[in-house]
Design an enzyme around this catalytic site. Structure first.
Site, mmCIF file in Angstrom:
data_model
loop_
_atom_site.group_PDB
_atom_site.id
_atom_site.type_symbol
_atom_site.label_atom_id
_atom_site.label_comp_id
_atom_site.label_asym_id
_atom_site.label_seq_id
_atom_site.Cartn_x
_atom_site.Cartn_y
_atom_site.Cartn_z
ATOM 1 N N CYS A 290 0.844 -1.194 0.000
ATOM 2 C CA CYS A 290 0.000 0.000 0.000
ATOM 3 C C CYS A 290 0.880 1.244 0.000
ATOM 4 C CB CYS A 290 -1.011 -0.024 1.125
ATOM 5 S SG CYS A 290 -0.312 -0.307 2.713
HETATM 6 C C1 UN1 Z 1 1.256 -2.441 3.542
HETATM 7 O O1 UN1 Z 1 1.592 -2.428 2.364
HETATM 8 O O2 UN1 Z 1 0.062 -2.696 3.859
HETATM 9 O O3 UN1 Z 1 6.151 0.609 4.841
HETATM 10 C C2 UN1 Z 1 2.181 -2.243 4.661
HETATM 11 C C3 UN1 Z 1 6.136 -0.483 4.277
HETATM 12 C C4 UN1 Z 1 5.962 -1.718 5.120
HETATM 13 C C5 UN1 Z 1 4.521 -1.952 5.430
HETATM 14 C C6 UN1 Z 1 3.577 -1.856 4.265
HETATM 15 N N1 UN1 Z 1 6.729 -1.577 6.334
HETATM 16 O O4 UN1 Z 1 6.256 -0.602 3.067
#
Ligand code: UN1
Length: 520
Positions: A290
């Protein structure tokens, strides 16, 4: 990767496995789709309600366990996860095809979370607050919310669940966890470690269920008053539905949704560093974080150099077998691959396609130089850079979960900030610059919950607040002390030992400018 026999998995409610139901689901390894990882018996909506009921029954006893002892259980979880780090990382890689190095990082994120929260068992501070009246004390206490229903996605199939479950348990809540069914085996592995660490039956319940059944079950549980907090990580569209449902029950869920995360590259940026950051955040986890990079917004004076270098680095990057040293592996499941193909349909004639000779699936017919392993065995896709994206393009405004990165250019920093905010998400963002004034202007102007300076949009540390605004969420934050506001509610206490009824705002000492204090 050695093939092992598929696991037969079913939900566990109050420590008891649910008998196999009529809803079988096969979870496969996306790097070798012939490798069936787990045969999962999916639960029915009524099972989710039953799990919430079991959680409700177990929660009071768990809340009575002193917080420092709950912290000790969290410490046990962290130690067990550390002792099984490699096995859990390999399980994640087999389930969803994340490269091993990233999977190890993901498991480390659980260990870091446990390390933070083991100590929180000895804090969970409340406050003492001065009273406006004599012989009266005011205090605040953090109370657990009760039962938390945690629904998680499969792109971070163990770390993100731990972000919810560890603090929820530490704070004295009971949890019903609905992991992604296509990442069922690593969810099972993590659940086993929680149980072995000493989490009592019923305090953590595992429910495998499909999306619509989860929704129906959640609605039933909310209607029966069995759920006090919903935590959801997933798409903005599903998050909106969950938000509506919770709103009808006067609840504020914790929603961690999508992102269209911008990276601004200014004229004075270290371009090599920016390219490295774009490569990692654009294509790490095959662009299925995300926090993945959505659009690079590059100053017009360095745009061509940036794009050329990014295209060169992308073309040279090894892609393929996630157990090898690759930039990225396959899409995490069939469903994600199909959805991604839909996004590729948003490519328009005015886009310049770079980084690959093709945009879709890597195959014998559409090969990629230097591919590691057999592309036809799994769900592998070419990396795509789309230069010249415009604010009116769907690839500019919508999250495109997959290995595609847009690039556009800007003239003034104000324009860059405007472009960065335009899609209306607000999870992560980055700026590459050597100019502190630009850093501050960007930080103040960007609507994102997270800002990286000279670092990529992805890769947040496990003890800083994680979460977004706008289409990325409803303002809730996970991680560090901030997540405690999701899993506890403040209780305020007035303790009057004056022996008479003192009325707030009425029987108060007033300050008189000349005479000092007088009784009001
Ligand atoms: C996610 O994609 O839901 O910051 C979490 C990041 C990771 C967590 C992503 N530590 O990319």
């Amino acid at each position: 990767m050695t093939a092992t026999a598929p696991l037969d998995l079913s939900s566990v409610i109050a420590g008891k496995p649910l008998p196999a139901a009529e809803r079988p689901y096969s979870s496969t390894n996306p790097a070798r789709t012939a490798d069936v990882v787990a045969r999962v018996s999916l639960a029915e909506p009524a099972d989710l309600v039953a799990a919430c009921r079991a959680a409700r029954a177990a929660q009071t006893g768990w809340a009575r366990v002193p917080a420092p002892i709950r912290g000790q259980v969290v410490a046990n979880i962290g130690e067990l996860v550390a002792a099984n780090k490699e096995a859990l990382a390999r399980s994640v890689t087999r389930d969803i095809g994340k490269p091993l190095a990233e999977a190890r990082g993901e498991v480390q994120e659980i260990i870091d979370t446990c390390e933070f929260f083991r100590g929180e068992g000895r804090r969970l501070y409340g406050q003492t607050v001065p009273s406006e009246m004599p012989d009266k004390q005011l205090y605040t206490f953090r109370n657990p919310v009760g039962v938390a229903a945690v629904i998680t996605a499969g792109n971070f199939p163990v770390a993100v669940p731990a972000w919810y479950i560890v603090p929820a348990l530490l704070a004295g809540n009971a949890v019903v966890w609905k992991p992604a069914e296509y990442a069922a085996a690593c969810a099972w592995d993590l659940y086993q470690l929680f149980v072995r660490a000493g989490i009592p039956h019923g305090v953590l319940n595992l429910v495998y269920a499909g999306g619509e059944d989860t929704f129906t079950g959640l609605e039933g549980a909310l209607t029966e008053g069995l759920v006090d907090k919903v935590g959801f990580t997933g798409s903005s569209a599903v998050g909106a539905r969950i938000g509506e449902l919770c709103g009808r029950h006067l609840q504020t869920p914790c929603l961690e949704l999508g992102g269209k995360n911008p990276m601004v590259v200014t004229e004075d940026a270290d371009l090599d560093l920016a390219v490295e950051g774009a490569l990692f955040s654009g294509f790490g986890t095959a662009g299925q974080r995300c926090t993945s990079l959505g659009t690079a917004i590059v100053h017009e004076s360095v745009h061509d150099r940036f794009v050329d270098r990014l295209a060169e680095a992308t073309a040279a990057a090894p892609i393929g077998d996630p157990t090898a040293d690759v930039l990225y592996g396959p899409m995490i499941s069939e469903r994600f691959a199909e959805r991604y193909e839909g996004y590729l349909g948003w490519i328009r004639d005015h886009h310049r396609v770079l980084g690959s000779t093709a945009t879709g699936r890597v195959s014998a017919a559409a090969p990629r130089g230097g591919f590691v392993g057999d592309p036809d065995a799994g769900l592998f896709y070419h990396p795509v850079i789309l230069d010249n994206v415009r604010p009116t393009d769907r690839v500019f405004t919508e999250e495109t979960f997959g290995p595609v990165v847009g690039v556009t250019s800007y003239r003034t920093l104000d324009e860059a900030v405007e472009l960065a905010n335009l899609p209306g998400y607000g999870l992560s963002s980055a700026i590459y610059t050597r100019d502190p004034a630009k850093v501050y202007a960007f930080r103040a102007g960007i609507g994102a919950g997270m800002v990286s300076v000279n670092n990529s949009t992805s890769g947040a540390e496990a003890h800083l607040p994680f979460g977004g605004n706008g289409r990325s969420g409803n303002g809730g934050r996970l991680s560090g002390i901030w997540v405690l506001d999701q899993f506890t509610r403040w209780q305020s206490v007035n303790w009057d030992y004056s022996g008479r009824l003192q009325k707030a705002q009425m029987d108060v000492l007033a300050v008189d400018a000349d005479l000092g204090f007088r009784l009001g």
